[in-house]
Write a protein that holds these residues in place. Structure first.
Motif, PDB file in Angstrom:
ATOM      1  N   UNK A 134       0.490  -1.058   0.055  1.00 61.12           N
ATOM      2  CA  UNK A 134       0.137  -0.151   0.376  1.00 61.12           C
ATOM      3  C   UNK A 134       0.994   0.857  -0.233  1.00 61.12           C
ATOM      4  N   UNK A 135       1.623   0.882   0.278  1.00 62.02           N
ATOM      5  CA  UNK A 135       2.469   2.319   0.612  1.00 62.02           C
ATOM      6  C   UNK A 135       3.180   3.065  -0.595  1.00 62.02           C
ATOM      7  N   UNK A 136       3.016   3.936  -1.570  1.00 58.89           N
ATOM      8  CA  UNK A 136       4.065   4.513  -2.713  1.00 58.89           C
ATOM      9  C   UNK A 136       5.388   5.604  -2.599  1.00 58.89           C
ATOM     10  N   UNK A 137       4.973   5.508  -1.188  1.00 55.28           N
ATOM     11  CA  UNK A 137       6.520   6.422  -0.993  1.00 55.28           C
ATOM     12  C   UNK A 137       6.117   6.927   0.839  1.00 55.28           C
ATOM     13  N   UNK A 138       6.728   8.107   1.327  1.00 54.38           N
ATOM     14  CA  UNK A 138       6.867   7.952   2.301  1.00 54.38           C
ATOM     15  C   UNK A 138       5.153   8.899   3.048  1.00 54.38           C
ATOM     16  N   UNK A 139       4.979   8.956   4.036  1.00 52.90           N
ATOM     17  CA  UNK A 139       3.690   9.336   4.253  1.00 52.90           C
ATOM     18  C   UNK A 139       3.967  10.698   4.151  1.00 52.90           C
ATOM     19  N   UNK A 140       2.811  11.523   3.909  1.00 53.58           N
ATOM     20  CA  UNK A 140       2.503  13.014   3.124  1.00 53.58           C
ATOM     21  C   UNK A 140       3.393  13.619   2.218  1.00 53.58           C
ATOM     22  N   UNK A 141       4.163  12.629   1.864  1.00 53.50           N
ATOM     23  CA  UNK A 141       5.158  12.769   0.070  1.00 53.50           C
ATOM     24  C   UNK A 141       5.010  14.310  -0.114  1.00 53.50           C
ATOM     25  N   UNK A 142       5.690  15.043   0.135  1.00 53.37           N
ATOM     26  CA  UNK A 142       5.156  16.462  -0.778  1.00 53.37           C
ATOM     27  C   UNK A 142       4.643  17.683  -0.212  1.00 53.37           C
ATOM     28  N   UNK A 143       4.466  17.358   1.360  1.00 56.69           N
ATOM     29  CA  UNK A 143       3.476  17.917   2.168  1.00 56.69           C
ATOM     30  C   UNK A 143       4.503  17.883   3.096  1.00 56.69           C
ATOM     31  N   UNK A 144       5.037  19.104   3.172  1.00 58.01           N
ATOM     32  CA  UNK A 144       5.728  19.664   4.720  1.00 58.01           C
ATOM     33  C   UNK A 144       5.368  19.883   5.310  1.00 58.01           C
ATOM     34  N   UNK A 145       4.643  19.777   5.751  1.00 61.28           N
ATOM     35  CA  UNK A 145       3.430  20.415   7.332  1.00 61.28           C
ATOM     36  C   UNK A 145       3.687  19.985   8.696  1.00 61.28           C
ATOM     37  N   UNK A 146       4.109  20.715   9.384  1.00 58.49           N
ATOM     38  CA  UNK A 146       4.620  20.308  11.112  1.00 58.49           C
ATOM     39  C   UNK A 146       3.443  19.572  11.643  1.00 58.49           C
ATOM     40  N   UNK A 147       2.359  20.534  11.863  1.00 52.89           N
ATOM     41  CA  UNK A 147       0.855  19.778  12.462  1.00 52.89           C
ATOM     42  C   UNK A 147       1.237  18.086  11.759  1.00 52.89           C
ATOM     43  N   UNK A 148       1.638  17.493  10.742  1.00 56.48           N
ATOM     44  CA  UNK A 148       1.343  16.077  10.458  1.00 56.48           C
ATOM     45  C   UNK A 148       2.468  15.502  10.912  1.00 56.48           C
ATOM     46  N   UNK A 149       3.281  16.301  11.384  1.00 57.01           N
ATOM     47  CA  UNK A 149       4.508  15.544  11.802  1.00 57.01           C
ATOM     48  C   UNK A 149       4.280  14.111  11.926  1.00 57.01           C
ATOM     49  N   UNK A 150       4.030  14.393  13.544  1.00 61.04           N
ATOM     50  CA  UNK A 150       3.890  13.220  14.589  1.00 61.04           C
ATOM     51  C   UNK A 150       3.300  11.652  13.876  1.00 61.04           C
ATOM     52  N   UNK A 151       2.397  11.935  12.885  1.00 61.92           N
ATOM     53  CA  UNK A 151       1.020  11.337  12.820  1.00 61.92           C
ATOM     54  C   UNK A 151       1.809  10.290  11.636  1.00 61.92           C
ATOM     55  N   UNK A 152       3.225  11.480  10.876  1.00 55.47           N
ATOM     56  CA  UNK A 152       3.299  10.579   9.029  1.00 55.47           C
ATOM     57  C   UNK A 152       5.550   9.656  10.121  1.00 55.47           C
ATOM     58  N   UNK A 153       5.371  10.177  11.421  1.00 53.33           N
ATOM     59  CA  UNK A 153       6.251   8.966  12.708  1.00 53.33           C
ATOM     60  C   UNK A 153       5.697   8.100  12.612  1.00 53.33           C
ATOM     61  N   UNK A 154       4.746   8.063  13.319  1.00 55.08           N
ATOM     62  CA  UNK A 154       3.806   6.436  13.865  1.00 55.08           C
ATOM     63  C   UNK A 154       4.051   5.763  12.538  1.00 55.08           C
ATOM     64  N   UNK A 155       3.240   6.547  11.670  1.00 52.75           N
ATOM     65  CA  UNK A 155       3.201   5.896  10.528  1.00 52.75           C
ATOM     66  C   UNK A 155       4.562   5.118   9.849  1.00 52.75           C
ATOM     67  N   UNK A 156       5.350   5.897   9.708  1.00 55.75           N
ATOM     68  CA  UNK A 156       6.588   5.013   8.912  1.00 55.75           C
ATOM     69  C   UNK A 156       7.126   4.523   9.802  1.00 55.75           C
ATOM     70  N   UNK A 157       7.280   4.284  11.576  1.00 54.28           N
ATOM     71  CA  UNK A 157       7.747   3.398  12.522  1.00 54.28           C
ATOM     72  C   UNK A 157       6.987   1.972  12.185  1.00 54.28           C
ATOM     73  N   UNK A 158       5.240   1.946  11.906  1.00 58.01           N
ATOM     74  CA  UNK A 158       4.551   1.148  12.175  1.00 58.01           C
ATOM     75  C   UNK A 158       4.974   0.057  10.448  1.00 58.01           C
ATOM     76  N   UNK A 159       5.058   0.821   9.849  1.00 53.66           N
ATOM     77  CA  UNK A 159       5.301   0.715   8.212  1.00 53.66           C
ATOM     78  C   UNK A 159       6.900   0.206   8.425  1.00 53.66           C
ATOM     79  N   UNK A 160       8.232   0.107   8.973  1.00 53.95           N
ATOM     80  CA  UNK A 160       9.382  -0.153   9.534  1.00 53.95           C
ATOM     81  C   UNK A 160       9.198  -1.654  10.599  1.00 53.95           C
ATOM     82  N   UNK A 161       8.359  -1.264  11.626  1.00 52.19           N
ATOM     83  CA  UNK A 161       7.849  -2.911  12.273  1.00 52.19           C
ATOM     84  C   UNK A 161       7.583  -4.649  11.318  1.00 52.19           C
ATOM     85  N   UNK A 162       6.685  -3.388  10.413  1.00 45.83           N
ATOM     86  CA  UNK A 162       5.843  -4.513   8.908  1.00 45.83           C
ATOM     87  C   UNK A 162       6.775  -5.016   8.234  1.00 45.83           C
ATOM     88  N   UNK A 163       7.707  -4.134   8.119  1.00 46.21           N
ATOM     89  CA  UNK A 163       9.149  -4.539   7.189  1.00 46.21           C
ATOM     90  C   UNK A 163       9.204  -5.209   7.990  1.00 46.21           C
TER      91      UNK A 163
END
Length: 256
Positions: A134-163
């Motif tokens: 389902x992953x096509x790149x990094x979470x919120x790719x192309x949107x460098x928005x600080x209020x999305x940072x914590x959610x993006x980091x949580x998703x990326x961590x979950x992705x790394x664990x799954x991998x």
């Protein structure tokens, strides 16, 4: 396949003809909605999301304009079962949550973990593959928005664990060679994730590339010393010892 998503460049397939790819503010607002489907989101949360690109004086007006654009796009599209409702001083994005990629990813990850715990290895591997695809790149790719940072980091961590769970199961079932290119890329992207490094060392050794496994260990030790002034973890050291002793298990580190 989900038709809305944030696991990569944000997209909303039914709305793509109405919201052009270059309308950054609309995509920020739409991404905030996709991140929290069927949940009340306050106007302040939307304002925080776009404030970096708009002065506070005009932020509320910009948010209202963007929400209006999203609402019109929904109305003009074939997005059946999708709505944007005003609730007090905020909005709710009404949608069947399984139409959004990060929701499906989290569910599949949980299913894969459950299958693994029950000893259903083949099923678990298949579900991990579906989740990671389902992953096509990094979470919120192309949107460098600080209020999305914590959610993006949580998703990326979950992705790394799954991998890493997927790689470990693949190695344990004798399929290390098939995932080795992905594992090399994973460690390249996450050079300080020690579980991933241990898995790569085991996979390389399993392919007769023991010298390369030693080199991977040496790179990690050097990086950890430079960045954190510490040495490799017990898991990585035990993997190296097992390689040196010729006792590394078929399942690699953490295979039990």
């Amino acid at each position: 396949m989900p038709d809305f998503g944030i696991l990569g460049q944000p997209y909303a397939e039914p709305l793509r003809s109405s919201i052009g790819v270059n309308r950054r503010r609309e995509w920020i607002i739409l991404s905030a909605l996709m991140a929290r489907p069927n949940v009340f989101i306050s106007m302040n949360a939307f304002i925080d999301a776009i404030r970096e690109t708009d002065p506070p004086r005009t932020a509320r007006e910009q948010v209202m304009n963007c929400l209006g654009s999203v609402r019109r796009a929904i109305a003009a599209s074939d997005a059946t079962g999708v709505r944007l409702d005003r609730v007090r001083d905020g909005y709710v994005f009404g949608i069947h949550a399984e139409r959004i990629d990060h929701v499906v990813f989290s569910r599949l990850h949980a299913e894969a973990e459950s299958a693994k715990a029950l000893g259903r290895v083949e099923s678990s591997l298949g579900v991990y593959e579906r989740a990671l695809a389902l992953w096509r790149g990094s979470a919120y790719d192309g949107l460098d928005v600080s209020s999305f940072a914590s959610h993006a980091a949580a998703l990326e961590e979950q992705r790394a664990i799954a991998a890493e769970e997927y790689f470990a199961l693949s190695i344990a079932t004798g399929r290390g060679s098939g995932v080795l290119p992905q594992l090399v890329r994973h460690v390249g992207e996450h050079p300080l994730r020690e579980h991933g490094v241990a898995l790569l060392m085991a996979a390389l050794h399993g392919e007769g590339r023991t010298h390369d496994a030693h080199a991977v260990y040496a790179r990690l030790a050097h990086r950890l010393g430079e960045v954190l002034a510490i040495g490799p973890s017990i898991e990585v050291r035990r993997t190296l010892d097992a390689i040196l002793d010729g006792t590394v298990s078929a399942g690699g580190p953490g295979s039990g």
